[in-house]
Enzyme design. Sequence first.
Site, PDB file in Angstrom:
ATOM      1  N   ASP A   1     -11.458  -9.880   5.065  1.00 48.36           N
ATOM      2  CA  ASP A   1     -12.811  -9.937   4.485  1.00 48.36           C
ATOM      3  C   ASP A   1     -13.295 -11.393   4.477  1.00 48.36           C
ATOM      4  O   ASP A   1     -14.464 -11.673   4.739  1.00 48.36           O
ATOM      5  CB  ASP A   1     -12.845  -9.357   3.062  1.00 48.36           C
ATOM      6  CG  ASP A   1     -13.375  -7.919   3.032  1.00 48.36           C
ATOM      7  OD1 ASP A   1     -13.056  -7.153   3.964  1.00 48.36           O
ATOM      8  OD2 ASP A   1     -14.101  -7.562   2.080  1.00 48.36           O
TER       9      ASP A   1
ATOM     10  N   TYR B   1       0.808  -1.222   0.000  1.00 50.27           N
ATOM     11  CA  TYR B   1       0.000   0.000   0.000  1.00 50.27           C
ATOM     12  C   TYR B   1       0.841   1.273   0.000  1.00 50.27           C
ATOM     13  O   TYR B   1       0.311   2.361   0.168  1.00 50.27           O
ATOM     14  CB  TYR B   1      -0.902   0.027   1.250  1.00 50.27           C
ATOM     15  CG  TYR B   1      -2.168  -0.791   1.139  1.00 50.27           C
ATOM     16  CD1 TYR B   1      -2.171  -2.050   0.569  1.00 50.27           C
ATOM     17  CD2 TYR B   1      -3.374  -0.286   1.622  1.00 50.27           C
ATOM     18  CE1 TYR B   1      -3.331  -2.799   0.483  1.00 50.27           C
ATOM     19  CE2 TYR B   1      -4.548  -1.031   1.541  1.00 50.27           C
ATOM     20  CZ  TYR B   1      -4.513  -2.291   0.973  1.00 50.27           C
ATOM     21  OH  TYR B   1      -5.671  -3.027   0.894  1.00 50.27           O
TER      22      TYR B   1
ATOM     23  N   ASP C   1      -1.820 -18.288   0.029  1.00 51.60           N
ATOM     24  CA  ASP C   1      -2.886 -19.020  -0.659  1.00 51.60           C
ATOM     25  C   ASP C   1      -3.341 -20.219   0.183  1.00 51.60           C
ATOM     26  O   ASP C   1      -4.530 -20.463   0.385  1.00 51.60           O
ATOM     27  CB  ASP C   1      -2.463 -19.428  -2.089  1.00 51.60           C
ATOM     28  CG  ASP C   1      -1.033 -19.991  -2.167  1.00 51.60           C
ATOM     29  OD1 ASP C   1      -0.310 -19.993  -1.138  1.00 51.60           O
ATOM     30  OD2 ASP C   1      -0.636 -20.434  -3.265  1.00 51.60           O
TER      31      ASP C   1
ATOM     32  N   ASP D   1      -5.618  -7.590   4.318  1.00 54.23           N
ATOM     33  CA  ASP D   1      -6.861  -6.964   3.848  1.00 54.23           C
ATOM     34  C   ASP D   1      -7.776  -8.040   3.266  1.00 54.23           C
ATOM     35  O   ASP D   1      -8.955  -8.132   3.614  1.00 54.23           O
ATOM     36  CB  ASP D   1      -6.539  -5.909   2.784  1.00 54.23           C
ATOM     37  CG  ASP D   1      -7.802  -5.342   2.174  1.00 54.23           C
ATOM     38  OD1 ASP D   1      -8.691  -4.932   2.955  1.00 54.23           O
ATOM     39  OD2 ASP D   1      -7.932  -5.327   0.939  1.00 54.23           O
TER      40      ASP D   1
ATOM     41  N   LYS E   1       4.622 -15.390   1.054  1.00 53.46           N
ATOM     42  CA  LYS E   1       4.473 -15.824  -0.341  1.00 53.46           C
ATOM     43  C   LYS E   1       5.868 -15.835  -0.937  1.00 53.46           C
ATOM     44  O   LYS E   1       6.114 -15.378  -2.045  1.00 53.46           O
ATOM     45  CB  LYS E   1       3.517 -14.878  -1.097  1.00 53.46           C
ATOM     46  CG  LYS E   1       3.086 -15.358  -2.467  1.00 53.46           C
ATOM     47  CD  LYS E   1       2.308 -16.662  -2.468  1.00 53.46           C
ATOM     48  CE  LYS E   1       2.266 -17.213  -3.871  1.00 53.46           C
ATOM     49  NZ  LYS E   1       1.729 -18.604  -3.921  1.00 53.46           N
TER      50      LYS E   1
HETATM   51  C1  IPM Z   1     -10.048  -1.991   4.688  1.00 51.65           C
HETATM   52  C2  IPM Z   1     -10.360  -1.399   3.342  1.00 51.65           C
HETATM   53  C3  IPM Z   1      -9.264  -0.449   2.891  1.00 51.65           C
HETATM   54  C4  IPM Z   1      -7.970  -1.220   2.872  1.00 51.65           C
HETATM   55  C5  IPM Z   1      -9.499   0.193   1.514  1.00 51.65           C
HETATM   56  C6  IPM Z   1     -10.842   0.839   1.442  1.00 51.65           C
HETATM   57  C7  IPM Z   1      -8.399   1.132   1.129  1.00 51.65           C
HETATM   58  O1  IPM Z   1     -10.585  -2.396   2.403  1.00 51.65           O
HETATM   59  O2  IPM Z   1      -9.876  -1.235   5.649  1.00 51.65           O
HETATM   60  O3  IPM Z   1      -9.976  -3.216   4.797  1.00 51.65           O
HETATM   61  O4  IPM Z   1      -7.687  -1.933   1.903  1.00 51.65           O
HETATM   62  O5  IPM Z   1      -7.215  -1.102   3.829  1.00 51.65           O
HETATM   63 MN    MN Z   2     -10.585  -4.363   3.222  1.00 50.27          MN
END
Ligand code: IPM
Ligand code: MN
Length: 364
Positions: free
Chosen positions: A260, A148, A232, A256, A199
């Site tokens: 999710d 990032y 992975d 990240d 990785k």
């Molecule tokens: C999160 C979000 C952010 C990230 C995005 C919106 C930049 O997905 O906080 O998980 O990738 O950090």
């Molecule tokens: Mn995210």
Amino acid sequence: MRAAACKAIPGPLMKTYRIALIPGDGIGQEVVPAAVRVLEAAAQGFRFEFVPFEWGCEYSLRTGRMMPEDGLETLRPFDAILLGAIGYPTVPDHISLRDLLLRIRFGFDLYVNLRPIEILPGLEPALRSKSARDINMLFIRENSEGEYCGLGGRFKRGTADEVAIQQSVFTRKGTERIIRYAFEQARRRPRKRLASATKSNAMQYTMVLWDEVLRKVARDYPDVTVANYHVDALAARMITHPETLDVVVASNLFADILTDLGGALQGSLGLAASANLNPTERLGPPMFEPVHGSAPDIAGQGVSNPLATIWAASLMMEHLGEPATGARILAALHAVTGEGKIRTPDLGGKSTTQEFTDAVISKL
Ligand code: IPM
Ligand code: MN
Ligand code: NAD
């Protein structure tokens, strides 16, 4: 003169926490007010001063910026930031998120992004073959560099020969401090296990450095059991053997994605909370936010799940030095999910954001 019955009357000597609110876009405008109501109801022996900031995509359409140029200076004196979500289809995501969310994370060097993945009472794990006890992970996401870092560029833009370069930056300092923090967290938990996401089979510079630092830091924590998985395989393991995972440390992008997936394991993205921290140095306030985004598909309907943001508010209280309040908020969340009566649509119910919030407040 009659003494005050239950709540202390706020006076000049009462401890006050100054919280910057950035609800942001979409459902951020619903979930932050919900968390604020819960915080107000939970305050005992101290009070809050909430200062809202209207920064976000609408603000950008009016002013040409996601936040003022001196926005970080404005935020710096606050005790904490509570953020909803940033991003809406009206502004390109790579602009809106860089200029506000990532600017705060990087600007204050909030290098730890802590993301618990747990199944709350009364909620079914998304994996039918697993029980709630099998899913209890604490993700430690590197939050200040890596994929990032934002270095790169585009060359011969718009032509057939176009080139786009997006650099990753992994410093020894940045890698070591996040891995060390993860070991410290693992050491405090009963299972004392740490999994790392690498990785290094494909990324011979950044991820080989990551592995080397992991091995070096591990020597200081002989009481912690360490496993280093390729990311992975780790993603698959989260589904097939989640019970083997306790604390997980991963780079900015890897974590990240994995968190999710963690939210999905919990049953909804509306449940995953996070804390952005700098445990070693204060360049600005810590920031607390849900893992999810602005959810344009449901925004404005009043049905978003505020649980993740209320959980983030509980983490905020813990980090402000009010762990009892944090625990009370979490217990109220557990009481509501445990009863099973109030469920927002993401969890298959029909309750609104407000009904869920009212129920939490009634349990405090
Ligand atoms: C999160 C979000 C952010 C990230 C995005 C919106 C930049 O997905 O906080 O998980 O990738 O950090
Ligand atoms: Mn995210
Ligand atoms: P999202 O998290 O906003 O939504 C993904 C799905 O989950 C949607 O179907 C949404 O309805 C659902 N969902 C998310 N949170 C929910 C909640 N609290 N209650 C009920 N359902 C919920 O991800 P996206 O659609 O990829 O992104 C939308 C926007 O948000 C984009 O601009 C993205 O860049 C941004 N985003 C911001 C943040 C942040 O500010 N921290 C995080 C992720 C995404």
